[in-house]
Design an enzyme around this catalytic site. Structure first.
Site, mmCIF file in Angstrom:
data_model
loop_
_atom_site.group_PDB
_atom_site.id
_atom_site.type_symbol
_atom_site.label_atom_id
_atom_site.label_comp_id
_atom_site.label_asym_id
_atom_site.label_seq_id
_atom_site.Cartn_x
_atom_site.Cartn_y
_atom_site.Cartn_z
ATOM 1 N N PRO A 123 0.775 -1.250 0.000
ATOM 2 C CA PRO A 123 0.000 0.000 0.000
ATOM 3 C C PRO A 123 0.805 1.298 0.000
ATOM 4 C CG PRO A 123 0.016 -0.937 2.187
ATOM 5 C CD PRO A 123 0.730 -1.917 1.298
ATOM 6 N N CYS A 124 1.499 1.552 -1.100
ATOM 7 C CA CYS A 124 2.261 2.792 -1.216
ATOM 8 C C CYS A 124 1.333 4.010 -1.227
ATOM 9 C CB CYS A 124 3.167 2.761 -2.440
ATOM 10 S SG CYS A 124 2.332 2.416 -3.988
ATOM 11 N N HIS A 125 0.049 3.802 -1.501
ATOM 12 C CA HIS A 125 -0.904 4.917 -1.482
ATOM 13 C C HIS A 125 -1.110 5.455 -0.067
ATOM 14 C CE1 HIS A 125 -3.461 1.380 -0.717
ATOM 15 N NE2 HIS A 125 -4.251 2.207 -0.052
#
Length: 159
Positions: A123-125
């Site tokens: 989850p780089c978001h």
């Protein structure tokens, strides 16, 4: 390698993998899905597709299919740290650098974050600026904002 497209609420997501693992999940600029499930689609891609569907419908917060991260040892360390940011929570490059025991690696963490090939699953978001503002996202800031709001909306689900 096999490809399968998933039509998300924020665009087509292309899933790439083998019969054993998923190698990449990224937002495509396709107008509509081109790669559909057929008799040749490996089960791992179908599982990924179904789990993305559960994520976008708010029914699940977790992913359990096998992935292949690739990357350097440092990148894999950063990507692993990203998976520890809880659903609907956020962190910063500084937080990730601290969590991997290298407080001075903030820029390198940012670079590794930008090379993540498994969006949503890694989850780089969930990475935002240290000042609380949205920072770059390969899928576009508008998608990042949508994903963060989506997770806030569904965070009370514990499936």
């Amino acid at each position: 390698m096999f490809a399968l497209d998933y039509q998300s609420p924020i665009g087509v997501i292309e899933i790439i993998g083998t019969e054993k693992a998923i190698y990449s999940i990224f937002f495509s600029e396709k107008e509509s899905p081109e790669n559909q499930i057929d008799d040749q689609t490996p089960q791992v891609l179908i599982t990924c597709y179904k789990q993305l569907d559960a994520y976008f419908s708010g029914k699940s917060h977790n992913f359990s299919f096998p992935i292949e991260m690739g990357g350097t040892p440092f990148q894999r360390q950063v990507w692993n740290a990203l998976t520890h940011i809880p659903y609907a929570a956020t962190g910063s490059y500084k937080d990730i650098a601290s969590s991997i025991g290298n407080k001075k690696a903030v820029r390198a963490v940012g670079s590794a974050n930008g090379r993540n090939k498994l969006c949503i699953v890694i989850p780089c978001h969930r990475i935002i600026g240290a000042n609380g503002t949205l920072t770059g996202y390969a899928g576009g800031l508008w998608r990042k904002e949508w994903l963060l709001r989506h997770e806030q909306k569904w965070k009370t689900n514990t499936i």
